[in-house]
Design an enzyme around this catalytic site. Sequence first.
Site, PDB file in Angstrom:
ATOM      1  N   ARG A 157       3.580 -23.109   4.948  1.00 31.08           N
ATOM      2  CA  ARG A 157       4.357 -22.007   5.213  1.00 31.08           C
ATOM      3  C   ARG A 157       4.108 -21.503   6.690  1.00 31.08           C
ATOM      4  NH1 ARG A 157       3.805 -17.316   1.221  1.00 31.08           N
ATOM      5  NH2 ARG A 157       5.027 -18.577  -0.324  1.00 31.08           N
ATOM      6  N   ARG A 213      -0.226 -10.892   5.416  1.00 36.71           N
ATOM      7  CA  ARG A 213       0.704 -12.037   5.483  1.00 36.71           C
ATOM      8  C   ARG A 213       1.518 -11.919   6.658  1.00 36.71           C
ATOM      9  NH1 ARG A 213       1.387 -14.468   0.458  1.00 36.71           N
ATOM     10  NH2 ARG A 213      -0.669 -14.506  -0.658  1.00 36.71           N
ATOM     11  N   LYS A 222      -3.488 -10.614  -1.859  1.00 36.13           N
ATOM     12  CA  LYS A 222      -2.544 -10.785  -0.495  1.00 36.13           C
ATOM     13  C   LYS A 222      -2.141  -9.152  -0.254  1.00 36.13           C
ATOM     14  CE  LYS A 222       0.594 -12.601  -2.964  1.00 36.13           C
ATOM     15  NZ  LYS A 222       1.882 -13.231  -3.607  1.00 36.13           N
ATOM     16  N   LYS A 276       0.832  -7.220   2.398  1.00 34.23           N
ATOM     17  CA  LYS A 276       1.882  -7.247   3.135  1.00 34.23           C
ATOM     18  C   LYS A 276       2.461  -6.211   3.969  1.00 34.23           C
ATOM     19  CE  LYS A 276       3.504 -10.555  -0.191  1.00 34.23           C
ATOM     20  NZ  LYS A 276       4.748 -10.818  -1.062  1.00 34.23           N
ATOM     21  N   CYS A 313      14.679 -16.521  -5.570  1.00 35.10           N
ATOM     22  CA  CYS A 313      13.362 -17.203  -5.038  1.00 35.10           C
ATOM     23  C   CYS A 313      13.356 -18.880  -5.460  1.00 35.10           C
ATOM     24  CB  CYS A 313      12.351 -16.671  -5.819  1.00 35.10           C
ATOM     25  SG  CYS A 313      12.347 -17.367  -7.543  1.00 35.10           S
ATOM     26  N   CYS A 359       7.760 -24.155  -7.740  1.00 36.39           N
ATOM     27  CA  CYS A 359       6.676 -23.117  -8.018  1.00 36.39           C
ATOM     28  C   CYS A 359       5.999 -23.237  -9.348  1.00 36.39           C
ATOM     29  CB  CYS A 359       7.469 -21.848  -7.971  1.00 36.39           C
ATOM     30  SG  CYS A 359       6.535 -20.336  -8.320  1.00 36.39           S
ATOM     31  N   CYS A 374      10.176 -15.913 -12.594  1.00 36.87           N
ATOM     32  CA  CYS A 374       9.395 -15.487 -13.291  1.00 36.87           C
ATOM     33  C   CYS A 374       9.065 -13.867 -12.777  1.00 36.87           C
ATOM     34  CB  CYS A 374       7.906 -16.067 -13.138  1.00 36.87           C
ATOM     35  SG  CYS A 374       7.068 -15.746 -11.752  1.00 36.87           S
ATOM     36  N   CYS A 430       9.603 -12.541  -6.208  1.00 38.87           N
ATOM     37  CA  CYS A 430       9.597 -12.957  -4.843  1.00 38.87           C
ATOM     38  C   CYS A 430      10.785 -12.749  -4.136  1.00 38.87           C
ATOM     39  CB  CYS A 430       9.235 -14.467  -4.845  1.00 38.87           C
ATOM     40  SG  CYS A 430       7.499 -14.781  -5.373  1.00 38.87           S
TER      41      CYS A 430
HETATM   42 FE1  SRM Z   1       6.208 -15.076  -3.841  1.00 35.60          FE
HETATM   43  C1  SRM Z   1       3.428 -16.498  -5.635  1.00 35.60           C
HETATM   44  C2  SRM Z   1       7.351 -17.973  -3.121  1.00 35.60           C
HETATM   45  C3  SRM Z   1       8.189 -13.630  -1.452  1.00 35.60           C
HETATM   46  C4  SRM Z   1       5.271 -11.772  -5.108  1.00 35.60           C
HETATM   47  N1  SRM Z   1       5.640 -16.811  -4.237  1.00 35.60           N
HETATM   48  C5  SRM Z   1       4.484 -17.331  -5.057  1.00 35.60           C
HETATM   49  C6  SRM Z   1       4.082 -18.629  -5.046  1.00 35.60           C
HETATM   50  C7  SRM Z   1       3.377 -19.049  -3.867  1.00 35.60           C
HETATM   51  C8  SRM Z   1       3.646 -19.348  -6.295  1.00 35.60           C
HETATM   52  C9  SRM Z   1       2.272 -19.513  -6.232  1.00 35.60           C
HETATM   53  O1  SRM Z   1       1.210 -18.399  -6.317  1.00 35.60           O
HETATM   54  O2  SRM Z   1       1.674 -20.737  -6.605  1.00 35.60           O
HETATM   55  C10 SRM Z   1       5.466 -19.137  -4.815  1.00 35.60           C
HETATM   56  C11 SRM Z   1       5.633 -20.580  -4.108  1.00 35.60           C
HETATM   57  C12 SRM Z   1       7.145 -21.092  -4.521  1.00 35.60           C
HETATM   58  C13 SRM Z   1       7.384 -22.343  -3.731  1.00 35.60           C
HETATM   59  O3  SRM Z   1       7.639 -23.493  -4.494  1.00 35.60           O
HETATM   60  O4  SRM Z   1       7.704 -22.100  -2.684  1.00 35.60           O
HETATM   61  C14 SRM Z   1       6.218 -17.905  -4.092  1.00 35.60           C
HETATM   62  N2  SRM Z   1       7.321 -15.820  -2.488  1.00 35.60           N
HETATM   63  C15 SRM Z   1       8.042 -17.165  -2.327  1.00 35.60           C
HETATM   64  C16 SRM Z   1       9.049 -17.057  -1.531  1.00 35.60           C
HETATM   65  C17 SRM Z   1       9.003 -18.484  -0.673  1.00 35.60           C
HETATM   66  C18 SRM Z   1      10.233 -17.029  -2.206  1.00 35.60           C
HETATM   67  C19 SRM Z   1      11.530 -17.389  -1.413  1.00 35.60           C
HETATM   68  O5  SRM Z   1      12.286 -17.891  -2.081  1.00 35.60           O
HETATM   69  O6  SRM Z   1      11.750 -16.788  -0.167  1.00 35.60           O
HETATM   70  C20 SRM Z   1       8.773 -16.034  -0.452  1.00 35.60           C
HETATM   71  C21 SRM Z   1       7.829 -16.444   0.629  1.00 35.60           C
HETATM   72  C22 SRM Z   1       7.386 -15.249   1.545  1.00 35.60           C
HETATM   73  C23 SRM Z   1       6.686 -15.577   2.754  1.00 35.60           C
HETATM   74  O7  SRM Z   1       6.963 -16.093   3.537  1.00 35.60           O
HETATM   75  O8  SRM Z   1       5.582 -15.053   2.676  1.00 35.60           O
HETATM   76  C24 SRM Z   1       7.904 -15.046  -1.300  1.00 35.60           C
HETATM   77  N3  SRM Z   1       6.461 -13.219  -3.087  1.00 35.60           N
HETATM   78  C25 SRM Z   1       7.404 -12.929  -2.207  1.00 35.60           C
HETATM   79  C26 SRM Z   1       7.596 -11.401  -2.411  1.00 35.60           C
HETATM   80  C27 SRM Z   1       9.036 -10.609  -1.614  1.00 35.60           C
HETATM   81  C28 SRM Z   1       8.355 -10.021  -0.350  1.00 35.60           C
HETATM   82  O9  SRM Z   1       7.295 -10.097  -0.087  1.00 35.60           O
HETATM   83  O10 SRM Z   1       9.166  -9.354   0.266  1.00 35.60           O
HETATM   84  C29 SRM Z   1       7.110 -10.786  -3.332  1.00 35.60           C
HETATM   85  C30 SRM Z   1       7.236  -9.466  -4.123  1.00 35.60           C
HETATM   86  C31 SRM Z   1       6.520  -8.358  -3.128  1.00 35.60           C
HETATM   87  C32 SRM Z   1       5.037  -8.318  -3.629  1.00 35.60           C
HETATM   88  O11 SRM Z   1       4.219  -9.114  -3.039  1.00 35.60           O
HETATM   89  O12 SRM Z   1       4.942  -7.597  -4.338  1.00 35.60           O
HETATM   90  C33 SRM Z   1       6.247 -11.818  -3.898  1.00 35.60           C
HETATM   91  N4  SRM Z   1       4.595 -14.230  -4.934  1.00 35.60           N
HETATM   92  C34 SRM Z   1       4.636 -12.843  -5.482  1.00 35.60           C
HETATM   93  C35 SRM Z   1       3.610 -12.704  -6.509  1.00 35.60           C
HETATM   94  C36 SRM Z   1       3.362 -11.605  -7.066  1.00 35.60           C
HETATM   95  C37 SRM Z   1       2.278 -10.774  -6.361  1.00 35.60           C
HETATM   96  C38 SRM Z   1       1.672  -9.657  -7.282  1.00 35.60           C
HETATM   97  O13 SRM Z   1       1.605  -8.486  -6.696  1.00 35.60           O
HETATM   98  O14 SRM Z   1       1.733  -9.651  -8.545  1.00 35.60           O
HETATM   99  C39 SRM Z   1       3.016 -13.952  -6.615  1.00 35.60           C
HETATM  100  C40 SRM Z   1       2.104 -14.401  -7.678  1.00 35.60           C
HETATM  101  C41 SRM Z   1       0.526 -14.125  -7.078  1.00 35.60           C
HETATM  102  O15 SRM Z   1       0.544 -13.916  -5.932  1.00 35.60           O
HETATM  103  O16 SRM Z   1      -0.439 -14.298  -8.098  1.00 35.60           O
HETATM  104  C42 SRM Z   1       3.781 -14.988  -5.738  1.00 35.60           C
HETATM  105 FE1  SF4 Z   2       7.712 -18.650  -8.336  1.00 34.59          FE
HETATM  106 FE2  SF4 Z   2       8.084 -16.460  -9.673  1.00 34.59          FE
HETATM  107 FE3  SF4 Z   2       7.830 -16.149  -6.962  1.00 34.59          FE
HETATM  108 FE4  SF4 Z   2       9.993 -17.371  -8.075  1.00 34.59          FE
HETATM  109  S1  SF4 Z   2       9.308 -15.227  -8.454  1.00 34.59           S
HETATM  110  S2  SF4 Z   2       9.072 -18.197  -6.474  1.00 34.59           S
HETATM  111  S3  SF4 Z   2       9.251 -18.258  -9.910  1.00 34.59           S
HETATM  112  S4  SF4 Z   2       6.328 -17.125  -8.306  1.00 34.59           S
END
Ligand code: SRM
Ligand code: SF4
Length: 556
Positions: free
Chosen positions: A78, A147, A211, A213, A431, A437, A476, A480
């Site tokens: 990324r 990030r 993380k 943000k 997402c 994922c 899940c 995201c």
């Molecule tokens: Fe996310 C984890 C994809 C935006 C909350 N996110 C992941 C992971 C990396 C799975 C992992 O931990 O192994 C996913 C990878 C999937 C893949 O195969 O690509 C993933 N997140 C994404 C993306 C690619 C979704 C998308 O379709 O666009 C976004 C990438 C953003 C970026 O460029 O940095 C993405 N993730 C978000 C957002 C939205 C935002 O930030 O505005 C959130 C919710 C906001 C927040 O952070 O509260 C988000 N992602 C999470 C979480 C839950 C964090 C938490 O507080 O519990 C995880 C899991 C974790 O961190 O343990 C996670």
């Molecule tokens: Fe993966 Fe859950 Fe984030 Fe979707 S919401 S990309 S299933 S970690």
Amino acid sequence: MNQETKPQPPSPTEGVKERSRGLRGTLEQSLRDQLTGQLAADDQSVIKFHGIYQQDDRDRREARERKKLERDYSFMIRLRLPAGEITPAQWLGIAHIAQASGNGVVKITTRQTVQIHGVIKSKMKPTMQSFAALGVDTISACGDVNRNVLAGAHPSISPFHAEVQRFAAAISEHLLPKTRAYSEIWLDGEKLSGDEPEEDPLYGKHYLPRKFKIALVIPPINDTDVLANDIGLIAVEEKGKFTGFNVAVGGGMGTTHGSPDTYPRLATTIGFVPKDKTLEVVWQITAIQRDFGNRSDRKLARLKYTVDRMGIERFKEELHTRLGYALAPARDVAFTARADLLGWQQDQEERWYYTLFVENGRVVDAPGYALKTGLCALAQSGLCGFRFTASQNIMLTYIAPENRAKIQALLEQHGLAQAEFSPTRQEAIACVALNTCPLALAEAQRYMPSFITKIEALLEKHDLRDAPISIRMTGCPNGCARPHLAEIGLVGRSLGHYNLHLGGDALGLRLNRLYAENLDESGILAALEPLLAAYAKERRGGERFGDYIERKGIAA
Ligand code: SRM
Ligand code: SF4
């Protein structure tokens, strides 16, 4: 002693960070080891700080297990692109890298950047070097650090748009870790002498508990969902001048099924900071999270839990003490929209911009909508830059008035100007989820297009075809696609099953509520149809679906 005060042991990830020698770990050895497609256990965590995730093809897991083969490992990379900006040459380079080293798809994320999937271990280092040659990096795109920093993408709404964008880049730079591990591992930079990593006044040896943000936004369009971030900075205009930001802290979407201690939260506004003090305020908030965040339980470690545990007044007090002054009272700001402004718009300097719809951020050629080919042709013309939006769309930027017709012709040639999508499809976000994922419980981006087709049929039936409804789906509860800020949020429970959340607003300022649990597609459509029928009859003027649900107390 109660649970709150009893010291808990640090989570294993804290040990990994400490042992990593400034995020080096044993990555170089792991990358050299060609007997396996994966990395050593610690390195799987360390590599995240370099913007990379180890993954495997989940569609092939069972078949490979049956054949007693190792999982089909590959890596997702990324980019760090503050405010989502790149040049046409960089777009061509990224598209080429995705084709040559990944699965061919450039994926625009919900945080204004792009990622590529499917890079195998032996191609990692050359791929990272190719990104560096383009002048882009992946530092801190993941990991327990700040990030990618977002900024409102739409230039027509404000004369100080470019200045806010520069702030996003400055904040991103200001909060970068001091380690030179990235250059050492990927770019053959000078090696660390001895075992002691570089001093890092912000991150120390343990980085942040989780993380972190930051998003900036320019009212009246909340296109970055600013309140979903650990720090939200809302640009303030006073007497026609950009004076600073309202500061909001403690937003986040992630939850865990069955764990009531976890919850989505909107950031709380704590005051106003003038422009020249913004970097220090952001730095100090980050440092408070470093010092007060939960380092034992990663599920409760985000700033939102720190803020709630401390209480907002105590948090502000701590910030004011560290700053040596108090934040001024927050200024009045108002949001009137969130969705991207698709199509043409012009900035105050009369340059043109064109925002293209990208379904779920996947840059692919579809029949009649040759996005991938078209974007390459547009980049080759050299007549526009590129910017990604937090709704996974792409904007063509800085088009001189005399070149607008040439861009329009290229758009038309590839079916990009004339394609029509319903307003609901244009606002939808899903997402990644399966097949890459590791945390996905259900489908999202692969399923969303056909699900929207079914919703469109319902909207047509009830004469709602022109009423946009924001629908967001995740595989899940990590959130995201920011599903808790949608009018209809679908959160994956298991394959084919989702929790249905209703009643968010269309501005990203109100969380939705759980309406029904564990529904399959027919259950979701059966739950929604009577609500849509009633909405069609009872809505007041331009009332949005989410506001109707809220007014009627349907998901209370
Ligand atoms: Fe996310 C984890 C994809 C935006 C909350 N996110 C992941 C992971 C990396 C799975 C992992 O931990 O192994 C996913 C990878 C999937 C893949 O195969 O690509 C993933 N997140 C994404 C993306 C690619 C979704 C998308 O379709 O666009 C976004 C990438 C953003 C970026 O460029 O940095 C993405 N993730 C978000 C957002 C939205 C935002 O930030 O505005 C959130 C919710 C906001 C927040 O952070 O509260 C988000 N992602 C999470 C979480 C839950 C964090 C938490 O507080 O519990 C995880 C899991 C974790 O961190 O343990 C996670
Ligand atoms: Fe993966 Fe859950 Fe984030 Fe979707 S919401 S990309 S299933 S970690």
